[in-house]
Design an enzyme around this catalytic site. Structure first.
Site, PDB file in Angstrom:
ATOM      1  N   GLY A   1      28.697  -8.913  18.402  1.00 40.48           N
ATOM      2  CA  GLY A   1      28.593 -10.274  18.920  1.00 40.48           C
ATOM      3  C   GLY A   1      28.892 -10.355  20.401  1.00 40.48           C
ATOM      4  O   GLY A   1      28.546 -11.333  21.062  1.00 40.48           O
TER       5      GLY A   1
ATOM      6  N   SER B   1      26.497  -3.364  26.588  1.00 37.94           N
ATOM      7  CA  SER B   1      25.441  -2.692  25.848  1.00 37.94           C
ATOM      8  C   SER B   1      25.909  -2.305  24.444  1.00 37.94           C
ATOM      9  O   SER B   1      25.378  -2.786  23.456  1.00 37.94           O
ATOM     10  CB  SER B   1      24.970  -1.448  26.607  1.00 37.94           C
ATOM     11  OG  SER B   1      24.038  -0.714  25.840  1.00 37.94           O
TER      12      SER B   1
ATOM     13  N   SER C   1      27.668  -8.284  22.559  1.00 36.37           N
ATOM     14  CA  SER C   1      26.519  -7.736  23.282  1.00 36.37           C
ATOM     15  C   SER C   1      25.986  -8.700  24.322  1.00 36.37           C
ATOM     16  O   SER C   1      25.838  -9.898  24.063  1.00 36.37           O
ATOM     17  CB  SER C   1      25.386  -7.411  22.307  1.00 36.37           C
ATOM     18  OG  SER C   1      25.578  -6.158  21.728  1.00 36.37           O
TER      19      SER C   1
ATOM     20  N   ASP D   1      18.895  -1.404  29.054  1.00 37.12           N
ATOM     21  CA  ASP D   1      19.370  -2.377  28.078  1.00 37.12           C
ATOM     22  C   ASP D   1      19.605  -3.727  28.761  1.00 37.12           C
ATOM     23  O   ASP D   1      20.741  -4.143  28.973  1.00 37.12           O
ATOM     24  CB  ASP D   1      20.655  -1.885  27.406  1.00 37.12           C
ATOM     25  CG  ASP D   1      20.965  -2.659  26.126  1.00 37.12           C
ATOM     26  OD1 ASP D   1      20.191  -3.566  25.782  1.00 37.12           O
ATOM     27  OD2 ASP D   1      21.982  -2.348  25.473  1.00 37.12           O
TER      28      ASP D   1
ATOM     29  N   HIS E   1      18.767  -5.140  23.874  1.00 42.31           N
ATOM     30  CA  HIS E   1      18.698  -4.889  22.430  1.00 42.31           C
ATOM     31  C   HIS E   1      18.935  -6.152  21.608  1.00 42.31           C
ATOM     32  O   HIS E   1      18.773  -6.129  20.386  1.00 42.31           O
ATOM     33  CB  HIS E   1      19.713  -3.816  22.021  1.00 42.31           C
ATOM     34  CG  HIS E   1      21.139  -4.255  22.103  1.00 42.31           C
ATOM     35  ND1 HIS E   1      21.942  -3.977  23.189  1.00 42.31           N
ATOM     36  CD2 HIS E   1      21.914  -4.965  21.248  1.00 42.31           C
ATOM     37  CE1 HIS E   1      23.154  -4.487  22.989  1.00 42.31           C
ATOM     38  NE2 HIS E   1      23.155  -5.097  21.823  1.00 42.31           N
TER      39      HIS E   1
END
Length: 453
Positions: free
Chosen positions: A317, A334, A319, A236, A206
């Site tokens: 941030g 995720s 992720s 993801d 993502h």
């Protein structure tokens, strides 16, 4: 009498110098041969074997007689079983058996029914092995009517589907551990991987679509690479190809803050109850437990399935940042709800599934040239007794160690102190030899002068 005292002093000095050489040599040898005193523990092989035994029992006994396994409070595997005969088989294998009402087949069937229902953004569900239920959560954005409709679906499935409202919002953590930036926002680098020719960063899908260009600092003048493949929603994960083709020095290290890192030695799958660690560019190194597997999350951007559910906190941030335990890579961040002040739930994309889909291998410790891309050699789950697991072997992040040379030399964990002892002993030994030679020369001159006179 005075000459006798001098001889005693010289002999004592020589003995002390020789002793110093031996002690200093021993200190250097031990420092070279061992890990630093405060380095995280090496992987707990016994605990890994226990978790592997639990997974093996579940696979052998089948999904109709079992309902998952997890790590107990004593570090031993616990297997959920549906009958006494199966429980006996588990106990004879050395694991703990817990009798439950619903099999894994029933739990999975319930999850399938929830996926088939109309999608409700802001909901998530996972198989809770320890309670033998399917836990459905709804965040603060879910309306009363949508929640009532989903509750009706759950009641139609059976009493083993538990509904629960949570504070906050289930979101992807866009905006590791090292920060990477693009026009889409800020994410965290996950793990370095290779296809045998080129090296890549494996991070969250993502974070940005194919073609996104990533930079490694706030000025945006150092290009890291470009997203060349990925999957989101559904899964993801994504691949960012390095601009130079190679990951470079310490490609097997993930940053955990303050110039420190953890060396990655393999890839594996987590177990429920396992202590895990996550690193991200916003909140740094955090730890918690795996609470469920095969989780489904209905993000605003779409539904992602097959995730690892944990109680580790994360913030925007983080992720794409790495999740690991005892040096074993497990997944990339995720999304979730909450933050690191209040706590919350965080979901991770499992790493083995992502690497298989992308056709890459993890770059692991012991590979001299990152571009050669060593395959991960330790696929076993990296679990340990609660409180005993560690992130992995300590390592430094290139260019981030600000300690002075003097501080490193005098650090008792390094070879510096031993070298200092050796050097001092050599100086003392040379000094005693010089003093003796000088004294002998003076004595000779005095004797010669007296004889000549």
């Amino acid at each position: 009498m005075r000459h006798a005292r001098r001889r005693i002093v010289r002999r004592a000095a020589r003995l002390a110098a020789v002793g110093g050489l031996l002690i200093g040599g021993t200190m250097v040898t031990r420092a070279v041969a061992s890990e630093p005193a405060d380095a995280p523990a090496a992987p707990h092989t016994l605990a890994r074997s226990a978790s592997g035994a639990g997974a093996g029992l579940v696979g052998r006994l089948g999904s109709e007689r079992t309902a998952g396994h997890w790590v107990g409070d004593d570090g031993r595997p616990v297997v959920a079983v549906t009958d006494e005969e199966t429980a006996g088989s588990v106990r004879r294998a050395g694991a703990t058996a817990k009798l439950v009402r619903h099999s894994m087949s029933e739990l999975r069937s319930a999850a399938s029914a929830l996926r088939a229902a109309p999608r409700v953004t802001g909901t998530a569900w996972a198989l809770d092995y320890r309670s033998n239920e399917v836990l459905v959560r709804g965040d603060s954005t879910v309306s009363g009517s949508d929640w009532s409709r989903l509750t009706g679906v759950a009641e139609g499935i059976g009493g083993f589907v538990r509904m629960e409202r949570v504070q906050g919002t289930f979101t992807t953590r866009l905006n590791g551990a090292q920060p990477i930036l693009s026009t889409a926002g800020r994410c965290s680098a996950g793990f370095n991987v290779t296809d045998g020719t080129d090296d890549f960063i494996l991070t969250a899908g993502h974070c940005g679509p194919t073609g996104s260009v990533w930079f490694g600092d706030g000025k945006g003048d150092r290009e890291v690479g470009k997203t060349v493949s990925g999957s989101f929603p559904g899964d993801d994960f994504s691949l960012v190809e390095y601009a130079g083709g190679k990951a470079g020095e310490s490609a097997d290290v993930v940053a955990v803050g303050d110039g420190k890192g953890v060396r990655i030695t393999g890839v594996g799958e987590p177990a429920v109850g396992q202590r895990v660690f996550r690193s991200g560019s916003t909140s740094g190194l955090r730890d918690g437990r795996v609470t469920a597997l095969d989780a489904t999350v209905n993000y605003p951007e779409g539904t992602v399935t097959g995730l690892i559910e944990t109680d580790v906190c994360a913030e925007p941030g983080d992720s794409g940042g790495p999740m690991f335990s005892e040096g074993v890579a497990l997944g990339v961040t995720s999304g979730g709800d909450g933050d690191c002040d209040k706590g919350g739930t965080t979901f991770f994309q499992p790493l083995p599934e992502a690497m298989e889909a992308l056709g890459v291998r993890l770059i692991v410790a012991g590979q001299e040239d990152a571009g050669q891309g060593a395959a991960a050699s330790s696929p076993a789950p990296g679990t340990a007794a609660p409180g005993a697991a560690a992130p992995g072997a300590a390592a430094s992040v290139p260019g981030a160690d600000g300690r002075t040379l003097l501080a490193r030399l005098t650090d008792r964990r390094n070879v510096g102190p031993g070298l200092l002892v050796v050097a001092g002993s050599l100086v003392a030994l040379v000094a005693t030899r010089w003093i003796r030679a000088e004294h002998d020369r003076k004595a000779y001159r005095q004797q010669y002068s007296a004889t000549w006179g």
